[in-house]
Scaffold this active site. Structure first.
Site, short mmCIF file in Angstrom:
data_model
loop_
_atom_site.label_atom_id
_atom_site.label_comp_id
_atom_site.label_asym_id
_atom_site.label_seq_id
_atom_site.Cartn_x
_atom_site.Cartn_y
_atom_site.Cartn_z
N LYS A 1 58.39 31.58 23.21
CA LYS A 1 57.96 30.70 24.31
C LYS A 1 56.50 30.95 24.68
CE LYS A 1 60.92 32.24 27.40
NZ LYS A 1 61.56 33.33 26.67
N ARG B 1 64.73 31.62 35.40
CA ARG B 1 65.65 32.55 34.74
C ARG B 1 66.94 32.76 35.50
NH1 ARG B 1 60.79 35.58 31.95
NH2 ARG B 1 61.92 36.96 30.63
N ARG C 1 56.55 43.53 17.84
CA ARG C 1 55.54 42.74 18.57
C ARG C 1 54.49 43.62 19.25
NH1 ARG C 1 57.35 38.66 23.41
NH2 ARG C 1 57.99 40.51 24.56
N ARG D 1 54.62 46.44 24.44
CA ARG D 1 55.15 46.34 25.80
C ARG D 1 56.24 47.40 25.98
NH1 ARG D 1 56.30 40.07 27.14
NH2 ARG D 1 58.09 41.07 28.12
N ARG E 1 67.63 43.24 28.12
CA ARG E 1 67.10 41.90 28.41
C ARG E 1 68.01 40.81 27.85
NH1 ARG E 1 61.52 42.75 25.83
NH2 ARG E 1 60.91 40.67 26.51
P1 AMP Z 1 58.44 37.97 29.97
O1 AMP Z 1 57.02 38.28 29.70
O2 AMP Z 1 58.65 36.51 30.30
O3 AMP Z 1 59.38 38.48 28.92
O4 AMP Z 1 58.81 38.75 31.32
C1 AMP Z 1 58.75 40.16 31.37
C2 AMP Z 1 59.54 40.68 32.56
O5 AMP Z 1 58.99 40.16 33.78
C3 AMP Z 1 61.00 40.26 32.58
O6 AMP Z 1 61.81 41.09 31.76
C4 AMP Z 1 61.31 40.42 34.06
O7 AMP Z 1 61.41 41.78 34.43
C5 AMP Z 1 60.03 39.88 34.71
N1 AMP Z 1 60.10 38.42 34.89
C6 AMP Z 1 59.28 37.48 34.32
N2 AMP Z 1 59.63 36.24 34.69
C7 AMP Z 1 60.72 36.38 35.50
C8 AMP Z 1 61.58 35.47 36.18
N3 AMP Z 1 61.40 34.15 36.12
N4 AMP Z 1 62.59 35.98 36.92
C9 AMP Z 1 62.79 37.30 37.03
N5 AMP Z 1 62.05 38.23 36.39
C10 AMP Z 1 61.02 37.77 35.63
#
Ligand code: AMP
Length: 212
Positions: A13, A88, A127, A156, A167
């Protein structure tokens, strides 16, 4: 045009949101990027989100809804936005709907990125991301230079095997129900994207789905 990019972690994404941002000029809004930046800068938002993010758990809905509203009302988002990983949970989908109603702007599409779990685990464990511009890469080592902005590539913390497993479990428990919610309300807005191809092949599907 407001579009939601939806799907499990590691389905591309973020890569696609950044490619589409370049191609269309619409800003990509990624709550994960906003939170990681806050964490690096040690702001109260970053401190609040830190432990949940490192475990791979979700950050509370009210925090996410605040970020989303601020981004959607910013001047950059006047023509629209690509919401990457923003919705989410069902309360987040409800909150987005409320915000868009207040702003008098419709939701155009929800693109659902689809990829088998084995491929997700393979991609995430290999990654790296740029510390600065957040562009994700596969096949580039930590410590090397970002071809996009010259920043440093890092792994990360939530891409370690335990956090990846968590996750994916969090996705099944909290995020998958959002799909049914959209199916019931806005079924016609959902488009499934086969995320298994090359980035260019996936982008072609995305552009077709959005007529962009
Ligand atoms: P991502 O980079 O989108 O994988 O997000 C990394 C982390 O940020 C996730 O595993 C959550 O801990 C937090 N996070 C990002 N977006 C959201 C969301 N919409 N709702 C809740 N937690 C989020």
């Amino acid at each position: 045009m407001i579009t939601v990019f939806f799907g499990k972690p590691g389905t591309g994404k973020g890569t696609q949101a950044k490619m589409l941002e370049q191609a269309s000029g619409l800003p990509a809004i990624a709550t994960g990027d906003v939170l990681r930046k806050a964490l690096r800068e040690g702001t109260p938002l970053g401190l609040q989100a830190k432990s949940a993010m490192e475990r791979g758990d979700l950050v509370p809905d009210d925090v996410i809804l605040g970020i989303m509203k601020e981004a959607l009302t910013s001047p950059e988002a006047i023509r629209g936005a690509i919401l990457d990983g923003v919705v989410r949970t069902v309360p987040q989908a409800e909150g987005l709907e409320r915000t868009l109603n207040e702003l008098g702007r419709p939701l155009s599409r929800v693109l659902v990125f689809d990829l088998p779990n084995e491929e997700i685990v393979r991609r995430l464990s290999g990654r790296t991301v740029c510390e600065q511009c957040q562009t994700p890469y596969t096949g580039r080592e930590p410590g090397s230079v970002c071809p996009n902005c010259g920043g440093k590539l890092v792994r990360r913390k939530d891409d370690d095997p335990d956090a990846i497993r968590n996750r994916l479990a969090v996705y099944e428990r909290d995020t998958a129900p959002v799909l049914d919610w959209y199916r019931r309300r806005d079924g016609g807005k959902l488009v499934t994207i086969d995320a298994s191809g090359t980035p260019d092949a996936v982008l072609a599907q995305v552009r077709r789905a959005l007529a962009l």
